[in-house]
Design a protein around this motif. Structure first.
Motif, PDB file in Angstrom:
ATOM      1  N   ILE A  91       0.786  -1.310   0.032  1.00 39.16           N
ATOM      2  CA  ILE A  91       0.013   0.040   0.061  1.00 39.16           C
ATOM      3  C   ILE A  91       0.846   1.218   0.061  1.00 39.16           C
ATOM      4  N   GLN A  92       1.812   1.195   0.962  1.00 41.27           N
ATOM      5  CA  GLN A  92       2.927   2.494   1.040  1.00 41.27           C
ATOM      6  C   GLN A  92       3.568   2.520  -0.358  1.00 41.27           C
ATOM      7  N   ILE A  93       4.052   1.688  -1.052  1.00 42.01           N
ATOM      8  CA  ILE A  93       4.743   1.667  -2.417  1.00 42.01           C
ATOM      9  C   ILE A  93       3.584   2.173  -3.097  1.00 42.01           C
ATOM     10  N   ILE A 180       1.255  -6.229  -6.910  1.00 43.49           N
ATOM     11  CA  ILE A 180       0.061  -5.601  -6.186  1.00 43.49           C
ATOM     12  C   ILE A 180       0.167  -3.956  -6.210  1.00 43.49           C
ATOM     13  N   ALA A 181       1.328  -3.613  -5.657  1.00 42.04           N
ATOM     14  CA  ALA A 181       1.622  -2.119  -5.816  1.00 42.04           C
ATOM     15  C   ALA A 181       1.353  -1.475  -7.108  1.00 42.04           C
ATOM     16  N   ALA A 185      -1.202   1.260  -8.314  1.00 47.31           N
ATOM     17  CA  ALA A 185      -0.764   2.588  -8.779  1.00 47.31           C
ATOM     18  C   ALA A 185      -1.104   2.874 -10.292  1.00 47.31           C
ATOM     19  N   ILE A 186      -1.279   1.839 -10.812  1.00 49.17           N
ATOM     20  CA  ILE A 186      -1.457   2.020 -12.349  1.00 49.17           C
ATOM     21  C   ILE A 186      -2.528   2.955 -13.074  1.00 49.17           C
ATOM     22  N   PRO A 187      -3.659   2.714 -12.481  1.00 50.59           N
ATOM     23  CA  PRO A 187      -4.735   3.714 -12.835  1.00 50.59           C
ATOM     24  C   PRO A 187      -4.356   5.166 -12.772  1.00 50.59           C
TER      25      PRO A 187
END
Length: 258
Positions: A91-93, A180-181, A185-187
């Motif tokens: 989540i943080q990444i 997962i990170a 983040a990709i959207p």
């Protein structure tokens, strides 16, 4: 209940207490600084006392191997809890990726749970993740993981560290965390990349417009708008992330149990 304690098995109870306490040193939700230390120790003691009367307790004598068993129990609790915390660190990444594109990379905040600096969006998503874990009773599943760890890693057995499988498992867990990170983040990162392209085209076609003044608030507006739209997608990813964390904990304990 205390009258039924066999004091010859107190070394075994100490091993149970060490493992449970080590779990709560690094396990998400339980290891945070805003949980008082005396509450952690007290909860670990009573949980270890319950496990003492539940799990099959072998006769353990204090000999030359007992100190190694103490270190083994501490290593098991810290390693499994830390691996779960690392998986949740995706989540943080993801928040760091998003903050870098939105221009929030220099505006980190202090995480009150760990005392370390964390990105703004990452902290926001992390709080949502913790609320989701508490809403679905995820902390109960973590305690179940502590309890069932004694079925996978017996209390009187040593770790098969000569096998390199646990190293490859940790590397694979790191890979899953970054995947997962990236998916989280990709959207937003993709939309902000399109905004950068549009600003570059505008800068070439309209040189009189200062894109550095317009670009930053525009990227913040677009990023927050996409974040609101993609929250349903993020909740699904958070659920998958939590399931991955529990699966990783169980798989790592199976490897350590040989």
């Amino acid at each position: 209940m205390l009258e039924s304690i066999n004091f010859n098995q107190l070394p075994g109870f100490l091993l149970v207490f060490i493992r449970v306490t080590s779990f709560f040193v690094t396990l998400p939700v339980f290891s945070y600084r805003n949980v008082p230390t005396k509450h952690k120790v007290g909860f670990s003691f009573f949980l270890a006392l319950i496990m003492y009367f539940t799990i099959p307790m072998p006769e353990i004598s204090v000999d030359s191997n007992y100190l190694m068993l103490l270190f083994k129990e501490a290593a098991v609790g810290i390693a499994v809890g830390l691996l779960a915390y690392i998986i949740l660190g995706a989540i943080q990444i993801a928040g760091g990726f998003i903050d870098f594109q939105m221009g929030f990379a220099i505006a980190n905040v202090i995480d009150p749970q760990t005392g370390a600096q964390s990105p703004l969006i990452g902290q926001y998503l992390y709080m949502i993740t913790l609320l989701f874990i508490l809403a679905v009773n995820g902390h109960h599943l973590m305690i179940d993981g502590v309890f069932y760890s004694y079925e996978l890693i017996p209390i009187d057995h040593f770790l098969p560290l000569q096998d390199e499988g646990w190293i490859y498992f940790i590397i694979d867990s790191f890979n899953q965390m970054f995947i997962i990170a990236f998916l989280m983040a990709i959207p937003i990162v993709g939309c902000l990349f399109l905004v950068d392209i549009a600003l570059g085209i505008i800068a070439r076609t309209v040189p009189q417009l200062n894109v550095f003044v317009v670009g930053l608030p525009l990227k913040i507006f677009v990023g927050l708008s996409v974040l609101v739209i993609a929250m349903v997608f993020y909740v699904m990813l958070i659920r998958n992330l939590f399931e991955t964390m529990l699966t990783t904990m169980r798989g790592f304990m199976q490897i350590l149990g040989g």
